[in-house]
Write a protein that holds these residues in place. Structure first.
Motif, PDB file in Angstrom:
ATOM      1  N   ASP A  99     -37.103 -43.366  27.848  1.00  0.00           N
ATOM      2  CA  ASP A  99     -37.499 -44.068  26.623  1.00  0.00           C
ATOM      3  C   ASP A  99     -38.892 -44.681  26.722  1.00  0.00           C
ATOM      4  O   ASP A  99     -39.395 -45.204  25.732  1.00  0.00           O
ATOM      5  N   ARG A 133     -39.662 -44.740  22.798  1.00  0.00           N
ATOM      6  CA  ARG A 133     -38.991 -45.897  22.210  1.00  0.00           C
ATOM      7  C   ARG A 133     -39.723 -47.180  22.563  1.00  0.00           C
ATOM      8  O   ARG A 133     -39.796 -48.114  21.767  1.00  0.00           O
ATOM      9  N   TYR A 134     -40.257 -47.229  23.783  1.00  0.00           N
ATOM     10  CA  TYR A 134     -40.992 -48.393  24.248  1.00  0.00           C
ATOM     11  C   TYR A 134     -42.328 -47.946  24.820  1.00  0.00           C
ATOM     12  O   TYR A 134     -42.416 -46.909  25.481  1.00  0.00           O
ATOM     13  N   LYS A 159     -39.427 -53.100  32.688  1.00  0.00           N
ATOM     14  CA  LYS A 159     -38.701 -52.169  31.823  1.00  0.00           C
ATOM     15  C   LYS A 159     -37.317 -52.720  31.473  1.00  0.00           C
ATOM     16  O   LYS A 159     -36.864 -52.618  30.325  1.00  0.00           O
ATOM     17  N   ARG A 192     -35.954 -53.569  27.776  1.00  0.00           N
ATOM     18  CA  ARG A 192     -34.843 -52.783  27.239  1.00  0.00           C
ATOM     19  C   ARG A 192     -33.558 -53.597  27.121  1.00  0.00           C
ATOM     20  O   ARG A 192     -32.815 -53.478  26.148  1.00  0.00           O
ATOM     21  N   GLU A 193     -33.283 -54.468  28.110  1.00  0.00           N
ATOM     22  CA  GLU A 193     -32.008 -55.171  28.165  1.00  0.00           C
ATOM     23  C   GLU A 193     -32.133 -56.678  27.976  1.00  0.00           C
ATOM     24  O   GLU A 193     -31.116 -57.377  27.904  1.00  0.00           O
TER      25      GLU A 193
END
Length: 502
Positions: free
Chosen positions: A103, A225-226, A385, A389-390
Motif C-alpha cells: 500500500d 494508498r499511502y 508505516k 496504517r494502524e
C-alpha cells in the motif's frame, strides 16, 4: 492552453484545495544509448530489479506551481507568484505485478550535494522496500541537478527546468541558491516551484487515473494508498512538511503525504530564491505538521560543522502523539554524518563523469568499526508505516546527552570516549572502538580509533564473552524497536567473525 504567471504585489493567502494532477510523459526509453540517470542497473553496485520482480521506469512530470514567501511572513507561507511552469522527472521502482505491490509509495527527494543521489531512502532501505513490495519514487528538485542531467543526456532531459515566473524587476538576489548552477544564473530559475511539484506527484501516485504510472499503462494497476516523504535533502523536506503539507490535499480530501521520514538536517530551508536562512532559535524550526513525522539524526547533524553547519540540537522538541504534533526524533549514538560505503547506490563512475565531470568511485565495503546505522533507518521506517496504517505510535528514545549551549554544545561521553544516550547499538554498548569527531571544510567526519589489545582483553576476556554481550545488546535493540529481526543476524554474525582478541 498555456497559463500566464500572475505576480502579486501583496502576498496572497494559501487556500486548502485539491492539488492538481501533473502532466505525465513516459515511460522514457531504457536502451543502450539512453537510460535514466541513477538507473538501478547503472549503480556503483548494480541491482537487477527483475531478480526481485521489480521494474524501473522514468517519467517527465510537468505542471504549474506557486512561488511562496515564508521567512518573514508568519507561521505559514504566502503566495508571491502563481502559475509558474515547471518540468522535472521522477524515477519509479515498483513491483511488476500489481498484486505484489504494498500500500506504500516512498517519495524520496534526490540529494543534490555533488551528484544527484538517493542514499537515505533507497540507499539505506532498498533491501527492506524490495522485500515488502513497496514502491520507491525519486524526484529531482533543483535546477543545478537538472543542468547536470542535461550534461548526462541532453536530448532525454531537454524539457526539464524550473524557469522563474517572477518578473525580472521583482526578483530578489540576496543569496546563492543551493542547487543553482552558478550565481549568475540564479535569477533565471526558481527552485521553489519544486515544492508544489512534490504535492502534485504525491497526489498523482494516489490517483486512480490513467495518468498515474502505478495505475495506468494500459493495465489495471494499483494506486498507492499511502505516500511517505523521505530523504536527506538539506532542508527541503522539513520545509515542505512544516509549510506546505497542511495545505496539500487530494481530490478525496486526504493529505497528499501520509507521513515523513526525514534523515539528517531538520530546520526549514529556502522556500524561494530570495529568502535567507531561518535563525536557529526560530520556533518554526521545530517542525509540526498534520501527519506523523520522524527524524533520524546522526551525531554530525546534532553538532554541525564544516559545510554542514546546522545544529539539529537546537531543533529538538518533545515527542508527541497529539494530532498535528505526531513527532519522534531519533539521535543515533556514534553515527557518522554519512557512510561512504553505502553510496554504492550512486551512479557508476562512467555516468558521473558525463554528469559533472567527476567520475568518483565509492567504497563498496564498510570501514572496520564504522557503525551501520542504516539498520536504525529501516526499523524507523517500519514503525512509521505502522503508525500511518494502524495508528500505532512509533517508540520513543532518549536524546543524546549534551552539555553547553549553542553553538558550543557538545556530547557527554562515557569512560570509553563514546556518546551517552540516543539510540543505542552494540557498537557503542559493546564497543571495540572510540568514535570521535573532526570538523573539516568538507563536513563533520567520524574518526574511528580501535581499542588497544590490552583494553580489549580487559573488557572481553574471551571471544565468547564478547559475542554474548553483543547478542544481549542486539536483543535490547530489537525490544526497544530500533532493529528489525532480519537485520539482527547480520550484526551477530559480524561479531562472531570479528577476532577482537587477536
Amino acid at each position: 492552453m498555456m497559463r500566464k504567471p500572475v505576480y502579486y504585489e501583496e502576498l496572497q493567502e494559501i487556500e486548502i484545495a485539491p492539488v492538481p494532477i501533473p502532466e505525465v510523459t513516459g515511460p522514457l526509453p531504457d536502451t543502450v544509448n539512453s537510460y535514466p540517470f541513477n538507473a538501478a542497473h547503472r549503480q556503483q553496485r548494480p541491482i537487477n530489479l527483475a531478480d526481485f520482480g521489480y521494474v524501473e521506469e522514468e517519467y517527465i512530470i510537468s505542471g504549474y506551481a506557486n512561488v511562496y514567501e515564508y521567512h518573514d511572513v508568519g507561521l505559514y507561507p504566502k503566495i508571491r507568484c502563481r502559475d509558474g511552469r515547471y518540468c522535472t522527472r521522477i524515477l519509479i521502482r515498483r513491483p511488476e505485478k500489481p498484486e505484489k505491490q504494498s500500500d506504500f509509495a516512498i517519495l524520496e527527494i534526490f540529494n543534490y550535494a555533488g551528484a544527484e543521489r538517493a542514499f537515505a531512502g533507497w540507499g539505506y532501505c532498498s533491501e527492506y522496500m524490495l522485500s515488502r513490495g513497496d514502491v520507491w519514487v525519486g524526484i529531482t528538485m533543483k535546477q543545478g541537478a537538472i543542468d547536470k542531467l542535461k550534461n548526462f543526456d541532453a536530448e532525454r532531459y531537454e524539457r526539464l527546468g524550473f524557469p522563474n515566473p517572477v518578473p525580472k524587476e521583482k526578483r530578489r538576489r540576496g543569496r546563492t541558491v543551493m542547487g543553482a548552477a552558478n550565481v549568475e544564473d540564479e535569477g533565471e530559475f526558481e527552485n521553489g516551484l519544486a515544492y508544489d511539484a512534490m504535492s502534485q506527484v504525491a497526489a498523482l501516485l494516489k490517483a486512480k487515473s490513467p495518468q498515474n504510472p502505478l495505475y495506468g499503462n494500459g493495465i489495471t494497476g494499483k494506486a498507492a494508498r499511502y505516500v511517505i516523504g523521505m530523504g536527506a535533502s538539506g532542508c527541503d523536506l522539513s520545509l515542505y512538511a512544516a509549510a506546505l503539507q497542511p495545505f496539500a490535499m487530494t481530490d478525496q480530501k486526504a493529505p497528499c503525504f501520509d507521513g515523513f521520514h526525514i534523515h539528517m538536517t531538520g530546520y526549514p530551508g529556502f522556500i524561494s530564491n530570495g529568502e535567507t536562512r531561518f535563525e536557529a532559535n526560530d520556533d518554526r524550526c521545530k517542525i509540526m505538521t498534520n501527519v506523523p513525522l520522524v527524524w533520524t539524526q546522526t551525531m554530525g547533524d546534532m553538532r554541525g560543522g564544516g559545510v554542514h553547519p546546522s545544529y539539529s540540537y537546537m531543533y529538538r522538541w518533545p515527542d508527541s502523539d497529539l494530532p498535528g504534533r505526531q513527532h519522534r526524533q531519533y539521535e543515533i549514538a556514534g553515527a557518522a554524518l554519512g557512510m561512504d560505503w553505502d553510496m554504492a547506490v550512486c551512479p557508476c563512475a562512467e555516468d558521473l563523469q558525463k554528469y559533472d565531470g567527476e567520475g568518483k568511485e565509492y567504497p563498496l565495503e564498510r570501514t572496520d568499526g564504522e557503525i551501520p546505522f542504516h539498520y536504525v533507518i529501516r526499523a524507523v521506517l517500519d514503525h512509521l508505516k505502522r503508525w500511518i496504517r494502524e495508528g500505532v505510535p512509533a517508540p520513543k528514545s532518549a536524546y543524546l546527552e549534551m552539555e553547553g549551549e549553542y553553538p558550543d554544545a557538545d556530547f557527554v561521553l562515557d569512560e570509553h570516549g563514546n556518546p551517552r544516550g540516543g539510540v543505542r547499538s552494540p557498537y557503542v554498548d559493546v564497543p571495540t572502538c572510540t568514535y570521535t569527531w573532526k570538523d573539516d571544510p568538507g563536513a563533520v567526519r567520524n574518526i574511528i580509533t580501535p581499542f588497544s589489545p590490552e583494553k580489549l582483553k580487559r573488557l572481553y576476556p574471551t571471544h565468547d564473552v564478547y559475542v554474548r554481550k553483543v547478542v544481549v545488546s542486539v536483543m535490547e535493540m530489537i525490544g526497544k524497536g530500533f532493529l528489525l529481526p532480519e537485520d539482527a543476524a547480520a550484526i551477530i554474525l559480524e561479531a562472531m567473525d570479528t577476532a577482537v582478541l587477536e
